[in-house]
Motif scaffolding. Structure first.
Motif, short mmCIF file in Angstrom:
data_model
loop_
_atom_site.label_atom_id
_atom_site.label_comp_id
_atom_site.label_asym_id
_atom_site.label_seq_id
_atom_site.Cartn_x
_atom_site.Cartn_y
_atom_site.Cartn_z
N MET A 86 1.19 -0.72 0.00
CA MET A 86 0.28 -0.09 -0.01
C MET A 86 0.92 1.21 -0.45
N ASN A 87 0.78 1.73 -1.09
CA ASN A 87 1.77 3.34 -1.46
C ASN A 87 0.69 4.14 -0.34
N THR A 88 -0.25 4.14 -1.78
CA THR A 88 -0.87 4.90 -1.58
C THR A 88 -2.53 6.00 -0.32
N ILE A 89 -1.81 6.73 0.02
CA ILE A 89 -2.43 6.64 1.87
C ILE A 89 -3.95 7.55 2.17
N ILE A 90 -4.79 6.87 2.23
CA ILE A 90 -5.54 7.79 1.59
C ILE A 90 -6.03 8.11 3.03
N PRO A 91 -6.58 9.70 3.73
CA PRO A 91 -6.72 9.54 4.73
C PRO A 91 -8.30 9.15 5.40
N GLU A 92 -8.05 8.94 6.73
CA GLU A 92 -9.35 7.86 7.55
C GLU A 92 -10.35 8.50 6.65
N ALA A 93 -10.57 9.59 6.84
CA ALA A 93 -12.48 9.83 6.73
C ALA A 93 -12.88 9.58 5.64
N GLN A 94 -11.60 9.78 5.00
CA GLN A 94 -12.73 9.98 3.21
C GLN A 94 -12.97 7.72 3.49
N LEU A 95 -12.80 6.99 3.94
CA LEU A 95 -12.95 5.64 4.38
C LEU A 95 -14.04 5.13 4.75
N LEU A 96 -14.82 4.61 4.28
CA LEU A 96 -15.69 3.10 4.76
C LEU A 96 -15.39 2.11 5.59
N ASP A 97 -15.07 1.54 4.95
CA ASP A 97 -14.11 0.23 5.57
C ASP A 97 -12.70 -0.11 4.44
N PHE A 98 -12.30 -1.11 5.18
CA PHE A 98 -10.75 -0.40 4.74
C PHE A 98 -10.45 -2.47 4.94
N GLU A 99 -11.24 -3.24 5.10
CA GLU A 99 -10.90 -4.77 5.46
C GLU A 99 -10.49 -5.03 3.54
N GLY A 100 -9.60 -5.81 3.66
CA GLY A 100 -9.31 -6.14 3.69
C GLY A 100 -8.31 -5.15 1.48
N ARG A 101 -8.18 -4.27 2.48
CA ARG A 101 -7.07 -3.23 1.31
C ARG A 101 -8.07 -2.64 0.70
N GLU A 102 -9.46 -3.01 0.16
CA GLU A 102 -10.10 -2.43 -0.29
C GLU A 102 -11.25 -1.11 -0.24
N LYS A 103 -10.83 -0.30 -0.39
CA LYS A 103 -11.04 1.56 -0.51
C LYS A 103 -12.77 1.76 -1.20
N VAL A 104 -13.52 1.49 -0.20
CA VAL A 104 -14.84 1.84 0.03
C VAL A 104 -15.27 3.44 0.38
N LEU A 105 -15.65 4.18 -0.83
CA LEU A 105 -15.87 5.44 -0.27
C LEU A 105 -17.26 5.91 0.45
N ALA A 106 -16.96 6.39 1.52
CA ALA A 106 -17.66 6.92 2.73
C ALA A 106 -18.77 8.57 1.80
N THR A 107 -18.53 8.86 1.17
CA THR A 107 -19.24 9.67 0.71
C THR A 107 -18.80 9.75 -0.81
N GLU A 108 -19.69 9.78 -1.91
CA GLU A 108 -19.32 10.19 -3.08
C GLU A 108 -19.47 11.15 -3.57
N THR A 109 -18.75 12.27 -3.50
CA THR A 109 -18.81 13.38 -3.43
C THR A 109 -17.28 14.03 -4.42
N GLU A 110 -17.63 15.46 -4.71
CA GLU A 110 -15.87 15.98 -5.59
C GLU A 110 -15.07 15.79 -4.65
N ASN A 111 -15.46 16.17 -3.34
CA ASN A 111 -14.36 16.22 -2.23
C ASN A 111 -13.73 15.44 -1.43
N SER A 112 -14.24 14.18 -1.81
CA SER A 112 -13.53 12.50 -1.96
C SER A 112 -12.11 13.00 -2.67
N TYR A 113 -11.02 13.17 -2.58
CA TYR A 113 -10.25 13.52 -2.61
C TYR A 113 -8.92 14.17 -1.30
N PHE A 114 -7.41 13.48 -1.83
CA PHE A 114 -6.81 14.67 -1.10
C PHE A 114 -5.17 15.00 -2.13
N CYS A 115 -4.51 15.95 -1.17
CA CYS A 115 -3.65 16.48 -2.27
C CYS A 115 -2.07 15.47 -1.62
#
Length: 584
Positions: free
Chosen positions: A339-368
């Motif tokens: 895992m190299n893409t360190i996604i802010p925890e607030a953007q995730l609903l579930d990380f079980e099995g390393r599958e990234k699932v969005l908490a919200t599907e909005t244009e604000n779901s990003y990091f810089c």
């Protein structure tokens, strides 16, 4: 009397590709060759330079990958990767002499043999005159020719013996072919260089070739029968791998994926690579991007650095990982995932099995992140990957505070129902059905790094293609010990490789408690996946006639590819006609 033939395609291909070699020659350091540098480097550069073309993703490499249970390449969305059906047929073992993938693979290897012969004819007179540099280069070319012929033997069950461009090739099969390759390698192993870069053939590489030859010799002698693995062959494997291991010149790379990064030319585990440093050619290492989603951009510095939605892992191969562990393989085996893409925890609903699932599907779901700091995840890519996104102007969206925005990757490619309205979501299931062929289906292979030296990551790459490394040497020795009845020695070698991946201690694979041939086969798959070994391994372990996703053919004749019809036709007017392989 041995069959003899003249393959017209060899000469044609040699002429067609020769024009590209002027750039390749820049890779050879002429200073090491003394007064006749131009002649010596100019003779070996076309031979070495052609290797990246042979192992290009859609060339001989694809011919090894797609027919195995590692990978599948469907007709993506009914729009991409049909290519005349050659990948579908290759995966299903519906081989025919007119398949373009098979024809091209044959032409590439015969051209490689032709180029080494051309170099040998230039170097041998110089060597006989006492030129030490020419003699050293000659040894490398003899070994490279033997390597190409071993690939021919592995795929088509024959080798092409030829010592002069004025002669017709002599076709050898079975024990004669094994003996010829062995004699070529033995003729140089004690005199070839010991200290060149991984991009050149060294004594250790020749030892490795000899080990591979003896490991597979039982299959090469009788490609259609049940292999008879002799103690003599297995002892030879142990001897040659011992030579490499005991040399102390190589060590296991603590981080598995460092083996496949930009700087892998100096990785301590590398024994023989295709040297890709610099931007000298248009055809470089494309293994990094072939499998990646078409909407995924691996290098935010370059808006052209996208994937192709090509082949994916079969669900069958992934299942071998799942069955091997009580936990998610990503959590316990560093070879499966990084895992190299360190996604802010607030953007995730579930990380079980390393599958990234969005908490919200909005244009604000990003990091810089700064472009040079972004690195996509590596290994087996599942679920929703994150990466840069383009705006209407074709450039990556940036942040007000600097850097680029990293989003969940949108499904922009293909014609599936989720295009432009959903995120790329790589599923386990993939097949030749309509739904199974959508652009998102199948877990993807991101083993190789998107090169940081590349203006588009697809054509140029400084990441060497790894053809031989120390872990393979240990695994060959382990298999030979196992076939000789030394289970304890085999287990120790396999566990040594597993224990060496220490860069991420929580993911260092745990030691195995026991080993048999099935586990040995499985372990080779875990360590060497997508490196061009799987088809050969399946044949040697008696698993090539098994069924897997979209492949049910059980004909042993399919262990060898058919000789391309173009080659058969070219030889038809020559005494001793080239005989088509059995079953075609």
């Amino acid at each position: 009397m041995k069959n003899r033939f003249l393959t017209i395609t060899v000469l044609m291909m040699a002429l067609l590709v020769w024009s590209c070699t002027d750039l390749v020659e820049e890779r050879i350091d002429e200073a090491e060759f003394g007064e006749q540098a131009d002649v010596i480097s100019g003779s070996i550069a076309p031979a070495y330079g052609y290797m990246s073309w042979v192992w290009r993703h859609t060339n001989f490499y694809g011919l090894q990958l797609i027919p195995s249970d590692e990978a599948i390449l469907p007709f993506r969305g009914g729009t991409d990767w049909f290519d005349g059906g050659k990948y579908l047929a290759a995966h299903a073992h519906n081989f025919t002499p007119s398949n373009d993938l098979i024809r091209d693979g044959w032409n590439q290897l015969t051209t490689g043999i032709s180029r080494t012969l051309s170099a040998i004819e230039v170097l041998r007179p110089l060597a006989e005159e006492g030129n030490a540099e020419a003699e050293g280069a000659l040894h490398e070319m003899v070994a490279l020719r033997a390597y190409w012929n071993m690939l021919m033997l592995d795929s088509w069950g024959l080798v092409l013996k030829k010592e002069s461009s004025d002669e017709l090739s002599e076709v050898l099969r079975g024990q004669d072919a094994v003996d010829y390759i062995q004699s070529e390698l033995l003729s140089v192993v004690d005199v070839i260089n010991t200290n060149r870069s991984p991009g050149r053939i060294t004594q250790s590489a020749v030892w490795g070739f000899l080990a591979r030859l003896h490991l597979n010799a039982a299959v090469y002698r009788d490609p259609y029968g049940t292999p008879n693995f002799t103690q003599e062959d297995m002892n030879a494997v142990i001897q040659y791998t011992d030579n490499i291991i005991n040399s102390g010149s190589f060590s296991i790379s603590p981080e598995y994926f460092d083996l496949f990064n930009d700087d892998n030319n100096t990785n301590p585990e590398a024994i023989f690579n295709i040297d890709q440093r610099g931007v000298l050619r248009l055809e470089h290492n494309r293994w990094a991007y072939w499998s990646i989603a078409g909407s995924m951009f691996g290098r935010p510095e370059f808006p052209s650095a996208d994937g192709t939605d090509g082949p994916a892992f079969t669900s069958d191969f992934i299942q071998t990982w799942i069955d091997a562990y009580d936990a998610d393989p990503a959590e316990v085996d560093a070879r499966f995932y990084q895992m190299n893409t360190i996604i802010p925890e607030a953007q995730l609903l579930d990380f079980e099995g390393r599958e990234k699932v969005l908490a919200t599907e909005t244009e604000n779901s990003y990091f810089c992140i700064e472009p040079l700091e972004f690195e996509m995840d590596r290994g087996v890519i599942r679920g929703i990957p994150w990466g840069p996104r383009k705006g209407d102007d074709g450039q990556f969206l940036t942040c007000e505070t600097g850097g680029v925005r990293i989003y969940p990757v949108q499904q922009r490619k293909g014609n599936g129902p989720d295009r432009d309205v959903a995120y790329v979501d790589h599923t386990l299931e993939i097949d030749f059905t309509n739904e199974g062929s959508f652009h998102n289906t199948g877990y993807r292979c991101a083993k190789y790094q998107f090169s940081r030296t590349s203006p588009n990551a697809n054509n140029f790459s400084s990441v060497d293609m790894v053809l031989m490394r120390l872990a393979e040497i240990y695994l060959m020795r382990a298999e030979a010990k196992l076939r000789n009845g030394d289970n304890a020695g085999a287990l120790a070698d396999v566990n040594f490789v597993r224990a060496g991946r220490t860069a991420r201690p929580d993911q260092t694979p745990p030691p195995l408690a026991a080993i048999d041939l099935d586990i040995m086969f499985r372990e080779r798959g875990f360590e060497l996946y997508w490196e061009g070994f799987r088809r050969t391994d399946q044949i040697r372990f008696g698993k090539y006639e098994d069924s897997w996703t979209e492949k049910t053919d059980s004909d042993p004749n399919k262990r060898l590819f058919p000789i391309p019809q173009s080659a058969v036709d070219a030889a038809s007017g020559i005494d001793g006609f080239l005989k088509q392989n059995q079953g075609y």
